[in-house]
Each structure stands twice: as C-alpha cells, then as structure tokens.
Design an enzyme around this catalytic site. Structure first.
Site, short mmCIF file in Angstrom:
data_model
loop_
_atom_site.label_atom_id
_atom_site.label_comp_id
_atom_site.label_asym_id
_atom_site.label_seq_id
_atom_site.Cartn_x
_atom_site.Cartn_y
_atom_site.Cartn_z
N GLY A 169 -19.22 -8.61 -29.91
CA GLY A 169 -20.40 -7.96 -30.47
C GLY A 169 -21.36 -8.98 -31.05
O GLY A 169 -21.08 -9.59 -32.09
N LYS A 181 -19.60 6.11 -49.84
CA LYS A 181 -20.20 6.04 -48.51
C LYS A 181 -20.63 7.46 -48.15
O LYS A 181 -19.99 8.42 -48.58
CB LYS A 181 -19.16 5.56 -47.51
CG LYS A 181 -19.74 5.04 -46.22
CD LYS A 181 -20.22 3.60 -46.39
CE LYS A 181 -20.59 2.96 -45.09
NZ LYS A 181 -21.01 1.58 -45.29
N GLY A 217 -23.13 -10.48 -35.54
CA GLY A 217 -22.47 -11.38 -34.59
C GLY A 217 -23.43 -12.42 -34.01
O GLY A 217 -23.02 -13.54 -33.70
N ASP A 222 -20.52 -8.53 -25.34
CA ASP A 222 -21.20 -7.38 -25.94
C ASP A 222 -21.27 -6.30 -24.86
O ASP A 222 -21.39 -6.62 -23.67
CB ASP A 222 -22.62 -7.77 -26.39
CG ASP A 222 -23.19 -6.80 -27.40
OD1 ASP A 222 -23.38 -7.20 -28.56
OD2 ASP A 222 -23.42 -5.63 -27.03
N ASN A 256 -16.30 -3.17 -39.99
CA ASN A 256 -15.61 -2.41 -41.03
C ASN A 256 -14.38 -1.74 -40.42
O ASN A 256 -14.38 -1.35 -39.26
CB ASN A 256 -16.53 -1.32 -41.59
CG ASN A 256 -17.55 -1.89 -42.57
OD1 ASN A 256 -17.21 -2.66 -43.46
ND2 ASN A 256 -18.80 -1.51 -42.40
P1 NAD Z 1 -25.18 -4.04 -34.57
O1 NAD Z 1 -25.23 -2.65 -34.07
O2 NAD Z 1 -26.43 -4.81 -34.80
O3 NAD Z 1 -24.29 -4.95 -33.57
C1 NAD Z 1 -23.11 -4.51 -32.98
C2 NAD Z 1 -23.07 -5.09 -31.59
O4 NAD Z 1 -21.81 -4.79 -31.00
C3 NAD Z 1 -24.13 -4.51 -30.66
O5 NAD Z 1 -24.79 -5.56 -29.98
C4 NAD Z 1 -23.34 -3.61 -29.70
O6 NAD Z 1 -23.91 -3.55 -28.41
C5 NAD Z 1 -22.01 -4.33 -29.69
N1 NAD Z 1 -20.84 -3.52 -29.34
C6 NAD Z 1 -20.56 -2.24 -29.67
N2 NAD Z 1 -19.34 -1.88 -29.19
C7 NAD Z 1 -18.86 -2.97 -28.55
C8 NAD Z 1 -17.65 -3.24 -27.86
N3 NAD Z 1 -16.70 -2.32 -27.74
N4 NAD Z 1 -17.48 -4.48 -27.34
C9 NAD Z 1 -18.43 -5.43 -27.46
N5 NAD Z 1 -19.59 -5.23 -28.10
C10 NAD Z 1 -19.80 -4.02 -28.64
O7 NAD Z 1 -24.27 -3.98 -35.90
P2 NAD Z 1 -24.11 -5.12 -37.00
O8 NAD Z 1 -25.02 -4.85 -38.14
O9 NAD Z 1 -24.09 -6.46 -36.34
O10 NAD Z 1 -22.64 -4.79 -37.53
C11 NAD Z 1 -21.48 -5.14 -36.78
C12 NAD Z 1 -20.25 -4.63 -37.51
O11 NAD Z 1 -20.19 -5.20 -38.82
C13 NAD Z 1 -20.23 -3.11 -37.73
O12 NAD Z 1 -18.89 -2.66 -37.66
C14 NAD Z 1 -20.76 -2.95 -39.14
O13 NAD Z 1 -20.31 -1.75 -39.75
C15 NAD Z 1 -20.14 -4.16 -39.80
N6 NAD Z 1 -20.85 -4.60 -41.00
C16 NAD Z 1 -22.18 -4.85 -40.95
C17 NAD Z 1 -22.83 -5.27 -42.10
C18 NAD Z 1 -24.32 -5.55 -42.10
O14 NAD Z 1 -24.82 -6.04 -43.11
N7 NAD Z 1 -25.03 -5.32 -41.01
C19 NAD Z 1 -22.12 -5.42 -43.29
C20 NAD Z 1 -20.75 -5.19 -43.30
C21 NAD Z 1 -20.11 -4.78 -42.14
#
Ligand code: NAD
Length: 308
Positions: free
Chosen positions: A138, A36, A143, A161, A219
């Site tokens: 989220g 990473k 989500g 969210d 993560n």
């Molecule tokens: P994203 O930024 O599109 O969505 C995250 C959402 O969470 C946003 O709408 C944000 O406003 C909201 N948020 C942030 N803090 C918050 C809180 N304290 N309470 C409520 N809502 C909150 O990100 P994503 O791509 O949907 O990823 C979500 C999680 O999954 C992250 O931790 C990311 O590292 C993990 N992840 C993503 C992927 C991927 O393919 N996108 C793969 C593995 C893991």
C-alpha cells in the site's frame, strides 16, 4: 466511512477501532481517551449526498459536547472535516485554509519511519537501513512518503498497491521493484510494512511470511490477538500497530489541541521508537508477544492515570 455486510459488522469494527484508539493515546502519552466513529453507508456518497451526511454527522458529534472529537480516516478527507466543522466544534484535521492542521498522513509516515528503525535495531542490532530489503503493502498517503524516506535511508524496496499504476510510478521514481498486490506479504525480505488495510496478519498469512520484522501503518493489522503470539513463534518481531502508527494523532492533538510547535511534535514522533524499545524489552523479559507486552503497558498507563 465504509460499507459493511451488516450493521453488526460496523459495530464490531467501531468497537475494535475505538479500543485501539485508547491504546494509541495511552502509548503516545497524549491526554485523551480513545474513541472512533464509523459511518456505515451502502456506498461511499459523493457531492450533495456526502455533504448532507457530513452535516448530519456534525450535528451528532456536536451533541456530545466535546466528549468526542472526530477526525479523518478511511474514505474521508480534510475537506469533509471542513463540512463537519460548519456544525461542530469538535473536529480535528480541517484543511489548513480553514484553520486546521490538514492531513496527518505525512507525520504518520515520519513516526512509522522512526518506529520501523527502532524495530530493525532490536532485530538486527543496528538501525542502519542501508541494503535492508523492505516490502511495502500500500503506497498511499502514508506508504508513499514512508517509501521515499526508506529509499533515502538506503533501503532496497519492493512496492505493491491494488492501484498498480501507483506502485509502478513510485517504484520507477525510487529505483525500486513493483510487484503484484497478491503476494507482497510473502516477499522474502528483512521487513514487511503493511500500510493498506487491517486484518492482514492472520492464521493463514503468518505462516507464509518470509521476513524478520513487521512494522506498518495499517490499523488493526492482527485479525485476532493470538496472531501476535503466532508471529512470536515464527521469530518475527512485530511492532504493535497502535504504537508505531500514532504519528497521526500526535500531529492532530499536538498542533490542534495542545498548541505544540514543530519541534515538540517531532520530539513526540521520535519517541515512538523509544516506546517500542520499552515494548520489546518487556516482551523479552516476560517471554510474551510484543502485542501482549504493548497491551500490558497500556493497562499499566491507564491504571496509573486513573489513580493519579
Ligand atoms: P490511503 O487510502 O491513502 O492508502 C492506502 C493504499 O493502500 C492505497 O493506495 C490503496 O490502493 C492501497 N491498498 C488497499 N488495499 C490494498 C491491498 N490489499 N494491497 C495493496 N494495496 C492496497 O490510506 P493511508 O492514509 O495511507 O492509510 C494506510 C493505513 O494506515 C490505513 O489502514 C489507515 O487506517 C492507517 N493509518 C493511517 C493514518 C493516517 O494518518 N493517514 C494514521 C494511522 C493509521
């Protein structure tokens, strides 16, 4: 890409994230190690400053001669990957127009959906989601599509969210309830799905959970490894994050490195549910947390890999 209070915080984060990537690759049976990169920035750059940073980062990754392949994560997009690719051949997740496989988030959601159902099956004796109460923290790129699949499968959803409007709009579309982001983890429900940020399962939050299952995309959900044991003591079945959220790397490595088609990628996404079954059985047999069981399986796979 993120701002950190101090460089040491960025280093700690990247080491935890890279360790989780090793575990994720091993449990997804992908022929990759784990790595990473963290771009620790005073503030998230835009426009020209962002482009210059991506080009400089591309040069750095290229200097590693393919031993590290970079990809999107927090605060970076497939467009950023296109810029990195101007200088670097080791990059996953460029836009489809530029020869990449685009965003991996929809397939992360599909893999999570399979994993969540397998976790529900283990906890409740059936993977039927009809009438199950599920709280999603989220509703972003993962989500959001997850919530749509859960609603389609008959679950009753509570969504939150920090972007209030986003949660309210999706709730209206899915006939779900939107609540404030503050209390979402404490919702009385069957399943909590953390799909926002890491560290949400900690010594303070775990005693306040009122669910039977935790399965989400974020993560590093556990603030520290002992949190898996705290969840076990509370009788909460936790789907280890690096197992259940592997859909993203399955998408990227499957399409861009292994040349797999949709059928094979979908097969791998479904297998996330089977892998979780293996984790849950080992945890029960040994009387250990699901986190410890997943770590033990990673260790076994890595050791077998080394001796093969
Ligand atoms: P994203 O930024 O599109 O969505 C995250 C959402 O969470 C946003 O709408 C944000 O406003 C909201 N948020 C942030 N803090 C918050 C809180 N304290 N309470 C409520 N809502 C909150 O990100 P994503 O791509 O949907 O990823 C979500 C999680 O999954 C992250 O931790 C990311 O590292 C993990 N992840 C993503 C992927 C991927 O393919 N996108 C793969 C593995 C893991």
């Amino acid at each position: 890409m993120k701002s950190y209070p101090a460089p040491a915080d960025a280093l700690r984060d990247v080491l935890r994230l890279s360790s989780a990537m090793t575990s994720k690759m091993a449990m997804a049976s992908l022929p990759l190690g784990g790595g990473k990169a963290v771009l620790a920035v005073p503030e998230i750059p835009r426009g020209k400053a962002s482009r210059e940073l991506m080009l400089r980062y591309g040069d750095l990754v290229e200097s590693l001669h393919g031993t590290y392949i970079t990809a999107c994560d927090m605060n970076t997009t497939p467009d950023d990957m296109d810029v990195i690719a101007e200088r670097c051949s080791s990059v996953f997740g460029r836009t489809e127009g530029n020869g990449g496989s685009g965003t991996s988030a929809p397939n992360t959601a599909v893999g999570l959906f399979h994993g969540l159902r397998a976790t529900v099956a283990h906890a409740f004796g059936s993977d039927d989601l009809t009438g199950k109460d599920i709280a999603v923290q989220g509703v972003g790129a993962v989500g959001g599509p997850l919530s749509r699949m859960l609603a389609e499968a008959g679950a009753r959803l509570t969504l939150a969210d920090i972007d209030d409007v986003r949660a309210k709009e999706l709730a209206a579309e899915l006939d779900a309830e939107a609540v404030s982001a503050d209390g979402i983890l404490e919702t009385e429900c069957d399943v909590v799905s953390p799909c926002a940020t890491g560290g949400v399962l900690n010594a303070e939050a775990i005693p306040r959970l009122r669910c039977r299952v935790v399965a989400g995309a974020a993560n590093n959900q556990l603030a520290e490894p002992q949190d898996a044991e705290r969840l076990r003591e509370r009788g909460i079945l936790y789907a280890p994050d690096y197992v259940v959220n592997a859909g993203g790397v399955i998408h990227l490595a499957g399409y861009e490195m292994l040349g797999e088609d949709d059928d094979r990628v979908n097969e791998r996404l479904r297998a996330i549910g089977d892998t979780l079954g293996e984790v849950f059985r080992l945890a029960e047999a040994e009387g250990i947390s699901t986190g410890a069981a997943a770590d033990a399986l990673v260790e076994k796979r890595l050791t077998e890999g080394r001796s093969a």
